[in-house]
Design a protein around this motif. Sequence first.
Motif, PDB file in Angstrom:
ATOM      1  N   THR A 119       0.404  -1.418   0.090  1.00 36.70           N
ATOM      2  CA  THR A 119       0.041   0.263   0.480  1.00 36.70           C
ATOM      3  C   THR A 119       0.794   1.059   0.036  1.00 36.70           C
ATOM      4  OG1 THR A 119      -0.106   0.068   2.469  1.00 36.70           O
ATOM      5  CG2 THR A 119      -1.763  -1.730   1.116  1.00 36.70           C
ATOM      6  N   ARG A 151       0.412   4.041  -2.865  1.00 38.76           N
ATOM      7  CA  ARG A 151      -0.593   5.250  -2.218  1.00 38.76           C
ATOM      8  C   ARG A 151      -1.276   5.597  -1.423  1.00 38.76           C
ATOM      9  NH1 ARG A 151      -2.729  -0.610  -2.894  1.00 38.76           N
ATOM     10  NH2 ARG A 151      -3.973  -1.404  -1.145  1.00 38.76           N
ATOM     11  N   ARG A 152      -0.466   4.773  -0.213  1.00 36.60           N
ATOM     12  CA  ARG A 152      -0.607   6.005   1.474  1.00 36.60           C
ATOM     13  C   ARG A 152       0.810   7.043   0.847  1.00 36.60           C
ATOM     14  NH1 ARG A 152       2.107   1.143   3.761  1.00 36.60           N
ATOM     15  NH2 ARG A 152       3.206   1.926   4.967  1.00 36.60           N
ATOM     16  N   GLN A 153       2.108   6.935   0.077  1.00 35.16           N
ATOM     17  CA  GLN A 153       2.502   7.848  -0.171  1.00 35.16           C
ATOM     18  C   GLN A 153       1.880   9.161  -1.104  1.00 35.16           C
ATOM     19  OE1 GLN A 153       4.831   8.335   2.119  1.00 35.16           O
ATOM     20  NE2 GLN A 153       5.571   9.299   1.241  1.00 35.16           N
ATOM     21  N   GLY A 212      -1.385   9.715  -1.468  1.00 34.35           N
ATOM     22  CA  GLY A 212      -2.352   9.710  -0.731  1.00 34.35           C
ATOM     23  C   GLY A 212      -1.799  10.958   0.530  1.00 34.35           C
ATOM     24  N   ARG A 213      -1.036  10.884   0.962  1.00 31.50           N
ATOM     25  CA  ARG A 213      -0.412  11.960   1.980  1.00 31.50           C
ATOM     26  C   ARG A 213       0.122  13.383   0.730  1.00 31.50           C
ATOM     27  NH1 ARG A 213       2.525   8.436   6.103  1.00 31.50           N
ATOM     28  NH2 ARG A 213       3.153   7.199   4.347  1.00 31.50           N
ATOM     29  N   GLU A 252      -7.014   9.793  -0.098  1.00 34.25           N
ATOM     30  CA  GLU A 252      -6.051  10.600   0.801  1.00 34.25           C
ATOM     31  C   GLU A 252      -5.191   9.487   2.134  1.00 34.25           C
ATOM     32  OE1 GLU A 252      -7.931  15.650   0.062  1.00 34.25           O
ATOM     33  OE2 GLU A 252      -7.615  14.314   1.958  1.00 34.25           O
ATOM     34  N   LYS A 253      -6.118   8.729   2.278  1.00 33.65           N
ATOM     35  CA  LYS A 253      -5.908   8.025   2.833  1.00 33.65           C
ATOM     36  C   LYS A 253      -4.884   6.582   2.550  1.00 33.65           C
ATOM     37  CE  LYS A 253      -9.506   9.630   6.514  1.00 33.65           C
ATOM     38  NZ  LYS A 253     -10.239   8.204   7.055  1.00 33.65           N
ATOM     39  N   GLY A 254      -4.932   6.891   1.522  1.00 34.67           N
ATOM     40  CA  GLY A 254      -4.220   6.160   0.611  1.00 34.67           C
ATOM     41  C   GLY A 254      -5.157   4.463   0.097  1.00 34.67           C
ATOM     42  N   GLU A 255      -6.505   4.403   1.090  1.00 29.33           N
ATOM     43  CA  GLU A 255      -6.997   2.858   0.567  1.00 29.33           C
ATOM     44  C   GLU A 255      -7.502   2.574  -0.257  1.00 29.33           C
ATOM     45  OE1 GLU A 255     -10.216   4.270   3.666  1.00 29.33           O
ATOM     46  OE2 GLU A 255      -8.449   4.615   5.053  1.00 29.33           O
ATOM     47  N   GLU A 273      -0.196   2.416  10.766  1.00 31.27           N
ATOM     48  CA  GLU A 273       0.411   1.850   9.446  1.00 31.27           C
ATOM     49  C   GLU A 273       1.135   1.044   9.078  1.00 31.27           C
ATOM     50  OE1 GLU A 273       1.420   5.216   6.231  1.00 31.27           O
ATOM     51  OE2 GLU A 273       0.493   7.004   7.148  1.00 31.27           O
TER      52      GLU A 273
END
Length: 299
Positions: free
Chosen positions: A11, A14-16, A18-19, A50-53, A243
């Motif tokens: 993940t 996509r987490r990066q 979203g940040r 935005e949360k990388g979900e 995370e």
Amino acid sequence: MPEEPGGVGSTLPRRQLGRHLLEWRTRAGYTQAKAAQLLEMGATSLGRLEKGENSRIKTRDIQAACDLYGVPEDLTAALVGLAKQANVKNWWHQYGDLIPKDFDVYVGLEAAASKMIAYQPDLVPGLLQTENYERSLGQERWPDWSADEHDRRVQLKMQRQKAITRRTQPLMLDVVVGESATRRVAGSRKAMAAQLRHLADMSTRENIDLGVLPSSAGFPGGISMPPFVVLLFGESAPGEPLEPPVVFLEGVVGNMYIENDHDVARFLRTYDLIRNRALGDTDSRQWLRSMAREHDGAH
């Protein structure tokens, strides 16, 4: 974005992503609801992004968000590249592939972490490097750079180091350096002596636990480990990680990010073996100050 057979993939990209999207939406002054309306998507969908979900991301949505927020072209290319990353268990980020060479994924991760565990057999860890030490490494690695380029790189490193000295929730640092890291000279002997004294001084901070692994300690776990970093991101109230932890392995042509639970656990177990063989806090400080005197006496 294809799913990897047999399980959920990394993940991290996509987490990066979203940040960065959250940061730039905030900079642009849009609420989540207003941005979602202008992007013609649900506020819940934007929140998940935005949360990388979101496991499936449309690159046109990323492009549209970047246009709306006024994200510079080079960063937009990097964010679109993050959106295109395949869903694999351990993410290999090759420089200059889908993501531009000058986009540093690791720095964003480091800034979000609450704790760093690191083993460095030959080098002083980046967050504990002095300006002179860092500059000498940069000049070796990029000999064609101008003085201004080196200055900018050093200043960026110094800025990152504020994570461990800030008053509010400083980054917790648990690190072991090999004996070789205290003997190998970066720059001059004088600069090396100053670097080792800096290490000893920093190790007195409550949020920094530093050990030296002498050569006489042999090979904990029966293997020669490469340098590695484990980043931890804190826990929620029930004790669940906010995370997934990430292992970072730096390479010459690209970096490896490992999130697989079993693999991360093996790195942590190996680190425990290394830490148990390393000198304790007081003995490590004495070692560092003694080596500093040796370097001082040799120049």
